[in-house]
Design a protein around this motif. Structure first.
Motif, PDB file in Angstrom:
ATOM      1  N   VAL A 146      35.262 -12.045  67.103  1.00 58.94           N
ATOM      2  CA  VAL A 146      36.618 -12.571  66.965  1.00 58.94           C
ATOM      3  C   VAL A 146      37.057 -12.510  65.496  1.00 58.94           C
ATOM      4  CG1 VAL A 146      38.101 -14.581  67.307  1.00 58.94           C
ATOM      5  CG2 VAL A 146      36.298 -14.060  68.965  1.00 58.94           C
ATOM      6  N   ARG A 147      36.156 -12.877  64.580  1.00 62.59           N
ATOM      7  CA  ARG A 147      36.491 -12.872  63.162  1.00 62.59           C
ATOM      8  C   ARG A 147      36.995 -11.500  62.722  1.00 62.59           C
ATOM      9  NH1 ARG A 147      31.727 -13.141  60.781  1.00 62.59           N
ATOM     10  NH2 ARG A 147      31.611 -15.337  61.351  1.00 62.59           N
ATOM     11  N   ARG A 148      36.313 -10.465  63.202  1.00 57.65           N
ATOM     12  CA  ARG A 148      36.715  -9.116  62.804  1.00 57.65           C
ATOM     13  C   ARG A 148      38.125  -8.778  63.281  1.00 57.65           C
ATOM     14  NH1 ARG A 148      31.070  -8.553  62.880  1.00 57.65           N
ATOM     15  NH2 ARG A 148      30.939  -8.564  65.135  1.00 57.65           N
ATOM     16  N   ARG A 149      38.499  -9.342  64.433  1.00 61.39           N
ATOM     17  CA  ARG A 149      39.861  -9.081  64.894  1.00 61.39           C
ATOM     18  C   ARG A 149      40.897  -9.958  64.217  1.00 61.39           C
ATOM     19  NH1 ARG A 149      37.057  -8.229  69.946  1.00 61.39           N
ATOM     20  NH2 ARG A 149      37.356 -10.430  70.439  1.00 61.39           N
ATOM     21  N   LEU A 150      40.525 -11.144  63.786  1.00 59.51           N
ATOM     22  CA  LEU A 150      41.501 -12.036  63.141  1.00 59.51           C
ATOM     23  C   LEU A 150      42.119 -11.373  61.910  1.00 59.51           C
ATOM     24  CD1 LEU A 150      39.846 -15.593  63.291  1.00 59.51           C
ATOM     25  CD2 LEU A 150      41.540 -14.595  64.823  1.00 59.51           C
ATOM     26  N   THR A 151      41.301 -10.663  61.145  1.00 58.86           N
ATOM     27  CA  THR A 151      41.849  -9.966  59.961  1.00 58.86           C
ATOM     28  C   THR A 151      42.890  -8.941  60.396  1.00 58.86           C
ATOM     29  OG1 THR A 151      40.063  -8.343  60.040  1.00 58.86           O
ATOM     30  CG2 THR A 151      39.730 -10.237  58.601  1.00 58.86           C
ATOM     31  N   MET A 158      38.202 -10.330  53.243  1.00 58.33           N
ATOM     32  CA  MET A 158      38.811 -11.399  54.045  1.00 58.33           C
ATOM     33  C   MET A 158      37.817 -11.950  55.051  1.00 58.33           C
ATOM     34  SD  MET A 158      42.853 -10.482  54.534  1.00 58.33           S
ATOM     35  CE  MET A 158      42.666  -9.058  55.572  1.00 58.33           C
ATOM     36  N   GLU A 159      37.022 -11.078  55.658  1.00 55.02           N
ATOM     37  CA  GLU A 159      35.984 -11.569  56.564  1.00 55.02           C
ATOM     38  C   GLU A 159      34.977 -12.423  55.797  1.00 55.02           C
ATOM     39  OE1 GLU A 159      34.141  -8.732  59.231  1.00 55.02           O
ATOM     40  OE2 GLU A 159      36.002  -7.599  59.351  1.00 55.02           O
ATOM     41  N   LEU A 160      34.672 -11.982  54.584  1.00 54.51           N
ATOM     42  CA  LEU A 160      33.715 -12.725  53.761  1.00 54.51           C
ATOM     43  C   LEU A 160      34.238 -14.114  53.415  1.00 54.51           C
ATOM     44  CD1 LEU A 160      31.044 -12.705  52.108  1.00 54.51           C
ATOM     45  CD2 LEU A 160      32.360 -11.777  50.189  1.00 54.51           C
ATOM     46  N   THR A 161      35.507 -14.226  53.056  1.00 46.90           N
ATOM     47  CA  THR A 161      36.028 -15.547  52.698  1.00 46.90           C
ATOM     48  C   THR A 161      36.067 -16.456  53.926  1.00 46.90           C
ATOM     49  OG1 THR A 161      38.297 -14.690  52.881  1.00 46.90           O
ATOM     50  CG2 THR A 161      37.341 -14.786  50.688  1.00 46.90           C
ATOM     51  N   GLU A 203      51.244 -15.767  61.089  1.00 50.99           N
ATOM     52  CA  GLU A 203      50.813 -15.307  59.771  1.00 50.99           C
ATOM     53  C   GLU A 203      50.277 -16.482  58.954  1.00 50.99           C
ATOM     54  OE1 GLU A 203      53.894 -13.379  57.548  1.00 50.99           O
ATOM     55  OE2 GLU A 203      52.637 -13.172  55.750  1.00 50.99           O
ATOM     56  N   LYS A 204      50.996 -17.596  59.021  1.00 53.50           N
ATOM     57  CA  LYS A 204      50.605 -18.753  58.212  1.00 53.50           C
ATOM     58  C   LYS A 204      49.234 -19.282  58.610  1.00 53.50           C
ATOM     59  CE  LYS A 204      54.167 -21.060  56.989  1.00 53.50           C
ATOM     60  NZ  LYS A 204      55.363 -21.938  57.076  1.00 53.50           N
ATOM     61  N   VAL A 205      49.019 -19.449  59.912  1.00 58.50           N
ATOM     62  CA  VAL A 205      47.766 -20.064  60.348  1.00 58.50           C
ATOM     63  C   VAL A 205      46.580 -19.129  60.102  1.00 58.50           C
ATOM     64  CG1 VAL A 205      47.885 -19.346  62.772  1.00 58.50           C
ATOM     65  CG2 VAL A 205      46.703 -21.444  62.187  1.00 58.50           C
ATOM     66  N   LEU A 206      46.794 -17.818  60.290  1.00 58.13           N
ATOM     67  CA  LEU A 206      45.695 -16.885  60.047  1.00 58.13           C
ATOM     68  C   LEU A 206      45.402 -16.778  58.548  1.00 58.13           C
ATOM     69  CD1 LEU A 206      46.557 -14.064  62.613  1.00 58.13           C
ATOM     70  CD2 LEU A 206      44.636 -15.663  62.704  1.00 58.13           C
ATOM     71  N   THR A 207      46.464 -16.807  57.753  1.00 58.45           N
ATOM     72  CA  THR A 207      46.291 -16.779  56.300  1.00 58.45           C
ATOM     73  C   THR A 207      45.398 -17.930  55.853  1.00 58.45           C
ATOM     74  OG1 THR A 207      48.449 -15.753  55.972  1.00 58.45           O
ATOM     75  CG2 THR A 207      47.538 -16.944  54.097  1.00 58.45           C
ATOM     76  N   SER A 208      45.703 -19.107  56.379  1.00 60.75           N
ATOM     77  CA  SER A 208      44.919 -20.271  55.990  1.00 60.75           C
ATOM     78  C   SER A 208      43.491 -20.177  56.525  1.00 60.75           C
ATOM     79  CB  SER A 208      45.622 -21.531  56.485  1.00 60.75           C
ATOM     80  OG  SER A 208      44.692 -22.461  56.965  1.00 60.75           O
ATOM     81  N   MET A 209      43.368 -19.734  57.769  1.00 58.77           N
ATOM     82  CA  MET A 209      42.057 -19.661  58.409  1.00 58.77           C
ATOM     83  C   MET A 209      41.129 -18.686  57.681  1.00 58.77           C
ATOM     84  SD  MET A 209      41.713 -19.290  62.448  1.00 58.77           S
ATOM     85  CE  MET A 209      40.139 -19.513  63.292  1.00 58.77           C
ATOM     86  N   LEU A 210      41.697 -17.592  57.239  1.00 56.75           N
ATOM     87  CA  LEU A 210      40.889 -16.573  56.573  1.00 56.75           C
ATOM     88  C   LEU A 210      40.774 -16.832  55.068  1.00 56.75           C
ATOM     89  CD1 LEU A 210      42.271 -13.505  58.521  1.00 56.75           C
ATOM     90  CD2 LEU A 210      39.946 -14.367  58.637  1.00 56.75           C
ATOM     91  N   GLY A 211      41.394 -17.894  54.605  1.00 53.46           N
ATOM     92  CA  GLY A 211      41.290 -18.207  53.186  1.00 53.46           C
ATOM     93  C   GLY A 211      42.156 -17.320  52.316  1.00 53.46           C
TER      94      GLY A 211
END
Lengths: 218, 218
Positions: B12-17, A201-204, B73-81
């Motif tokens: 921040v990316r690592r925490r978004l997941t 997920m981080e990669l994507t 959930e929706k916005v993070l799902t989209s953000m993380l692909g």
DNA sequence: TAGATTGTTAATCGATTAACAATC
DNA sequence: TAGATTGTTAATCGATTAACAATC
């Protein structure tokens, strides 16, 4: 600045493992010396960072030559505990748990997989490599008897905390958490997350939004 | 402070997941709202960090209530692909590579494993889950034809860079590196390391030298 | 010697935390 | 309204980089 208790900042710890594998690689290819600049170029760091990190390690370089690869490998091996055998159990005999139990690389690196446990009756009794899958109810006495150091959590997320609690109560020293759950543990128990799905997920995200040139990447 | 290009600092990316899996978990358990304080307590952070991180996300909380779990959930799902299907190939059909190819969790999370490759003639032709192991020579045209996004490197360290170069030349967008080697790639190709052995080495160091209360841990 | 490289100090940069006005 | 929580600014803290004297 070396600390009295041998602890190092997390940022440095993460690089020490890379220095170790790099030193091992260099030595196996016959290199006797390596400079902070070499290491930096090889691993994508600055030589300043490398030298600063080395100040946490009980090992000195030699001016004009750099660091002796044998000595560097030795001191990092000891510092990271890679010269000790660590007793491990795997909990969860799914694809991932079974793959770890079968993988010879772990034993080669000093991680002895003593047992594998699962609650699914279709899995208990099965052989996985040299081991037999046992029910989780047998895990606490097993961990006590075998002086197990590390529990590897390869169970589904909803079961992870419960299994962790059981391992903690059995006297485990550290947990490798491969489940998609946050594990709460007392301070005396070390927890390290290692999750392939999270890395993906981080990669994507990284693919979708590449960092500006420079900014902190992987 | 949201950036124009949608990129975020690595920290921040690592925490978004983690926020995403936490939000999914909450929602599946019926929670409609979550505050920054709840998230912080659930994941071992401060509420300040959570709110600061949320400023990188295109989603607003509501004062006195917090964040709506569905929307979060929706916005993070989209953000993380995580709302897209990512085409993946696995290179290396050893224990780990095979476990990934067989694991249903990957498909469930949007990582479609299209093919698995290995150079060992004892492995090519074998079936792994729904796939057949092919020789690595077939990989470049395969990646071109199937518009593969991600290459998962599960090969021995000495082969890793070579395989990576092949994948890069074939037009891959990102690499998940499970090999004990540092991968060099052009800036347009994202690389994420994910190595169980490295996590175990960090864990043993953490066991040997527990961080002082407070200092940056996992 | 001259030159390269360490070890360390100081400067910069970035990330985390604290604080608080705005809001519902 | 009173109270809780956000969003954001400012303060603190820690990590990285730059610089350079010491060394061989």
């Amino acid at each position: 600045m070396r600390r009295a208790d041998g602890s190092v900042p997390g940022s440095v710890r993460r690089r020490l493992t890379r220095y170790l594998t790099y030193a091992q690689d260099l030595r196996s290819r016959g290199a006797e010396w390596v400079s902070s600049r070499d290491i930096a170029e090889g691993l994508g760091l600055t030589s300043s960072t490398v030298r600063q990190d080395m100040s946490f390690v009980d090992f000195s370089g030699v001016s004009k030559k750099g660091y002796e690869t044998i000595g560097l490998e030795k001191v990092l091996t000891s510092m990271l505990g890679a010269d000790t055998v660590w007793n491990c159990v795997v909990v969860g005999a799914g694809n991932l748990g079974a793959a770890i139990a079968r993988h010879e690389e772990f034993a080669r690196r000093g991680f002895s997989i003593q047992g594998i446990f699962d609650n699914d009756p279709r899995k208990t009794g099965r052989r996985v490599g040299a081991l037999t899958v046992r029910p989780i109810s047998e895990m606490p006495p097993f961990v006590g008897r075998h002086r197990t150091d590390i529990g590897i959590l390869a169970v589904p997320a909803p079961a992870a905390q419960q299994v962790a609690d059981l391992l903690i109560a059995s006297g485990i020293k550290g947990l490798l958490n491969m489940a998609l759950a946050h594990i709460v543990a007392p301070r005396r128990v070390a927890v390290m997350d290692s999750r392939i799905i999270v890395s993906l997920m981080e990669l994507t995200h990284l693919i979708k939004y590449p960092p500006e040139r420079g900014a902190g990447g992987a």
